[in-house]
Each structure stands twice: as structure tokens, then as C-alpha cells.
Scaffold this active site. Structure first.
Site, PDB file in Angstrom:
ATOM      1  N   TYR A  81       0.849  -1.210   0.000  1.00 36.11           N
ATOM      2  CA  TYR A  81       0.000   0.000   0.000  1.00 36.11           C
ATOM      3  C   TYR A  81       0.879   1.252   0.000  1.00 36.11           C
ATOM      4  O   TYR A  81       0.686   2.163  -0.813  1.00 36.11           O
ATOM      5  CB  TYR A  81      -0.918  -0.019   1.225  1.00 36.11           C
TER       6      TYR A  81
HETATM    7  N1  LIG Z   1      -8.405   7.519   6.494  1.00 39.05           N
HETATM    8  C1  LIG Z   1      -7.125   7.779   6.662  1.00 39.05           C
HETATM    9  O1  LIG Z   1      -6.610   7.833   7.779  1.00 39.05           O
HETATM   10  C2  LIG Z   1      -6.236   8.031   5.461  1.00 39.05           C
HETATM   11  C3  LIG Z   1      -4.893   8.359   5.701  1.00 39.05           C
HETATM   12  C4  LIG Z   1      -4.063   8.610   4.628  1.00 39.05           C
HETATM   13  C5  LIG Z   1      -4.548   8.541   3.342  1.00 39.05           C
HETATM   14  N2  LIG Z   1      -5.853   8.208   3.134  1.00 39.05           N
HETATM   15  C6  LIG Z   1      -6.303   8.135   1.741  1.00 39.05           C
HETATM   16  O2  LIG Z   1      -7.544   8.817   1.577  1.00 39.05           O
HETATM   17  C7  LIG Z   1      -8.300   8.191   0.560  1.00 39.05           C
HETATM   18  C8  LIG Z   1      -9.678   7.823   1.078  1.00 39.05           C
HETATM   19  O3  LIG Z   1      -9.504   6.927   2.154  1.00 39.05           O
HETATM   20  P1  LIG Z   1     -10.669   6.615   3.180  1.00 39.05           P
HETATM   21  O4  LIG Z   1      -9.996   6.452   4.496  1.00 39.05           O
HETATM   22  O5  LIG Z   1     -11.778   7.557   3.038  1.00 39.05           O
HETATM   23  O6  LIG Z   1     -11.113   5.156   2.670  1.00 39.05           O
HETATM   24  P2  LIG Z   1     -12.522   4.397   2.882  1.00 39.05           P
HETATM   25  O7  LIG Z   1     -12.161   2.942   2.847  1.00 39.05           O
HETATM   26  O8  LIG Z   1     -13.229   4.924   4.067  1.00 39.05           O
HETATM   27  O9  LIG Z   1     -13.326   4.770   1.560  1.00 39.05           O
HETATM   28  C9  LIG Z   1     -12.827   4.385   0.319  1.00 39.05           C
HETATM   29  C10 LIG Z   1     -13.955   4.321  -0.679  1.00 39.05           C
HETATM   30  O10 LIG Z   1     -13.402   3.836  -1.911  1.00 39.05           O
HETATM   31  C11 LIG Z   1     -14.173   2.746  -2.383  1.00 39.05           C
HETATM   32  N3  LIG Z   1     -13.322   1.806  -3.096  1.00 39.05           N
HETATM   33  C12 LIG Z   1     -12.229   1.157  -2.622  1.00 39.05           C
HETATM   34  N4  LIG Z   1     -11.732   0.337  -3.554  1.00 39.05           N
HETATM   35  C13 LIG Z   1     -12.519   0.473  -4.655  1.00 39.05           C
HETATM   36  C14 LIG Z   1     -12.535  -0.128  -5.943  1.00 39.05           C
HETATM   37  N5  LIG Z   1     -11.631  -1.059  -6.296  1.00 39.05           N
HETATM   38  N6  LIG Z   1     -13.477   0.240  -6.829  1.00 39.05           N
HETATM   39  C15 LIG Z   1     -14.411   1.178  -6.490  1.00 39.05           C
HETATM   40  N7  LIG Z   1     -14.469   1.761  -5.279  1.00 39.05           N
HETATM   41  C16 LIG Z   1     -13.531   1.407  -4.363  1.00 39.05           C
HETATM   42  C17 LIG Z   1     -14.785   2.110  -1.142  1.00 39.05           C
HETATM   43  O11 LIG Z   1     -15.952   1.358  -1.433  1.00 39.05           O
HETATM   44  C18 LIG Z   1     -15.050   3.335  -0.266  1.00 39.05           C
HETATM   45  O12 LIG Z   1     -16.335   3.889  -0.528  1.00 39.05           O
HETATM   46  C19 LIG Z   1      -7.492   6.973   0.096  1.00 39.05           C
HETATM   47  O13 LIG Z   1      -6.730   7.328  -1.033  1.00 39.05           O
HETATM   48  C20 LIG Z   1      -6.571   6.710   1.277  1.00 39.05           C
HETATM   49  O14 LIG Z   1      -5.383   6.055   0.895  1.00 39.05           O
HETATM   50  C21 LIG Z   1      -6.715   7.942   4.165  1.00 39.05           C
END
Ligand SMILES: NC(=O)c1ccc[n+]([C@@H]2O[C@H](COP(=O)([O-])OP(=O)(O)OC[C@H]3O[C@@H](n4cnc5c(N)ncnc54)[C@H](O)[C@@H]3O)[C@@H](O)[C@H]2O)c1
Length: 254
Positions: free
Chosen positions: A161
């Protein structure tokens, strides 16, 4: 009481968000809808997508979605084209979707590695490729790629990741160079630890929160809305000379 910005340049804009059904992506969809943008999003989650679109459309917004697995590039391109016929070609793209599944470095197989790249990086590249011609025709656009501070912090426990997430930053800078002459700006937003439902379900414990607060200069937990506000700014005309860079929303997590 805090008050937040309205960006006239975002009203009526066609915006595309990947992974918009939940977490940070859902907050980004809400934030653009509140600015009067037309928002199309992609996700695999039928129930979450339907509930969000119904709620926002019930409030008068223009929000729609296409169900697709972003690991399938042809399906993704088809879904982007379908949203473009509804809302017009996107002049804002937010490459948000990813999954931070944990894995030990010893157990990663070539297939699993490829799956991690497909989930966390590959669709971002091809979404940019799909929307760029429309942005060029429109005379400009804004692309925001979601990075992560996990690799900046040398975080362990999910090396495939973090490898993909590190590559997002390089992808941003190269596309900023190639698309800049067309007035298309490309930036990375770098979230710290954001309190989404998935994080709360899977990883949030009292001990983990205490450790994280120690690390953050600001001690409040970071809600998805803070990330969405940064995305709005970068998508707006207010950020006209901002490109090729990283915009941290991590409360000074050192
Ligand atoms: N939450 C954190 O602490 C955090 C920290 C650093 C970076 N991020 C980044 O922020 C972004 C959003 O993360 P989040 O925490 O909101 O994630 P989340 O898992 O809460 O939401 C992700 C969304 O993407 C959708 N998704 C995932 N894989 C998919 C696929 N193959 N096809 C279609 N839809 C798909 C899921 O269904 C979900 O609705 C990501 O890029 C993540 O890497 C999050």
C-alpha cells in the site's frame, strides 16, 4: 462558531470523485455538492452510493454515481464516460479511492502486489488519462490525487500500500508538468490519520489514538471534512498558481 469558504468558481462545475460512497470521498462529494457543483462519483458500494446520492439530491444537489470496480480499467473508463454524458466532461477530478489493507512484507505474492497497485494507484493514472482531453478542450482543469502520510512517517505493516501511495506523489508531479501547458493543475493532498468509519471499525483503539495525539502538533482528531476543505481549495480558481505539490492535512504529524 467556525465559518467555511464558498468558492464561486466551483458552482456548476462538473466534478468526478473516485471512491465517493464513504469515508473521505463521501465528504468530498458532500463538500462539492454544497458548492453547487455537479458531482459524479464512482464506487463499488451500491448501498452507500445510493444512500448518499439520494440524500444529497433530496436537498436539491446534482449528484450521481456509477458502480464500478476501479481495478477494472475498461469498466472505469466506461463509467467516467457515462458520468460525462450526464454532467458534462469533468473539469475537476479527485482521485480518492484506495484501501489500506494490512499485510506483512513476507507474505506478499506477485499477484497480491499487483492487486494493491491496481487498487491504490493504477486507476488514478487512467482516470487522469480519461478526463484530460475534456479538460484540455475546456481550457483547463484541476486534478487532486489522494496521497498518504503513512510512508512519509515510515509507517510499517502495509508495504505494498505505502509503495503505491508513494508513487502517487511522483505521478502528480509528472502529470503537473505534462498538463500544465493546458492550465491543468495537478496536486496531491496528504491526509494524516483521518477518523473515517473504516478506520474506527478496524484500527482505532485508545492506545493508538493516544500515540497519534502525541505525534500531532495539533491534538484534535482529524475528521474527513478537513481533507475535503483542502480539496475544494485546490479545485477552485483561488488555487490558480498551485500545482505539482503536496498539501498536508495531518495536524503536524511528525
Ligand atoms: N483515512 C485515513 O486515515 C487516510 C490516511 C491517509 C490517506 N488516506 C487516503 O484517503 C483516501 C480515502 O480513504 P478513506 O480512508 O476515506 O477510505 P474508505 O475505505 O473509508 O473509503 C474508500 C472508498 O473507496 C471505495 N473503493 C475502494 N476500492 C474500490 C474499488 N476497487 N473500486 C471502487 N471503489 C472502491 C470504497 O468502497 C469506499 O467507498 C485513500 O486514497 C486513502 O489512501 C486515508
Amino acid at each position: 462558531m467556525p465559518q467555511f469558504a464558498t468558492y464561486p468558481s466551483l458552482a456548476g462545475k462538473s466534478v468526478l470523485v473516485t471512491g465517493g460512497a464513504s469515508g473521505i470521498g463521501a465528504q468530498i462529494v458532500r463538500a462539492f455538492a454544497a458548492q453547487g457543483s455537479k458531482v459524479g462519483f464512482l464506487d463499488v458500494d451500491t448501498a452507500g452510493s445510493t444512500a448518499l446520492a439520494d440524500e444529497l439530491n433530496g436537498e436539491g444537489a446534482a449528484v450521481g454515481f456509477e458502480l464500478c470496480d476501479l481495478r477494472d480499467i475498461e469498466a472505469t473508463k466506461g463509467a467516467i464516460a457515462a458520468l460525462a454524458t450526464r454532467y458534462g466532461p469533468a473539469t475537476v477530478l479527485v482521485n480518492n479511492a484506495a484501501r489500506d489493507d494490512r499485510h506483512g512484507w513476507e507474505t506478499v505474492t506477485p499477484d497480491y502486489f499487483d492487486e494493491r497497485i491496481a487498487t491504490n494507484l493504477k486507476h488514478m493514472f487512467f482516470a487522469i488519462q480519461a478526463v484530460a482531453p475534456g479538460m484540455i478542450a475546456a481550457g483547463g482543469g484541476a486534478i487532486v490525487n489522494m496521497g498518504s502520510n503513512s510512508w512519509w512517517e515510515a509507517g510499517g505493516g502495509m508495504p505494498a500500500y505505502t509503495t503505491a501511495k508513494a508513487a502517487v506523489h511522483g505521478m502528480t508531479r509528472s502529470f503537473a508538468r505534462d498538463l500544465g501547458p493546458h492550465r491543468i493543475r495537478v496536486n496531491t493532498v496528504v491526509p494524516g490519520w483521518i477518523m473515517t468509519d473504516r478506520q474506527k471499525e478496524l484500527w482505532v483503539t485508545e492506545a493508538a489514538i493516544a500515540k497519534h495525539r502525541d505525534r500531532q502538533c495539533l491534538k484534535d482528531l482529524i475528521e474527513p471534512a478537513y481533507v475535503a476543505r483542502m480539496v475544494l481549495f485546490l479545485a477552485s480558481d483561488d488555487a490558480a498558481m498551485c500545482t505539482a505539490n503536496n498539501y498536508m492535512v495531518e495536524a503536524g504529524s511528525i
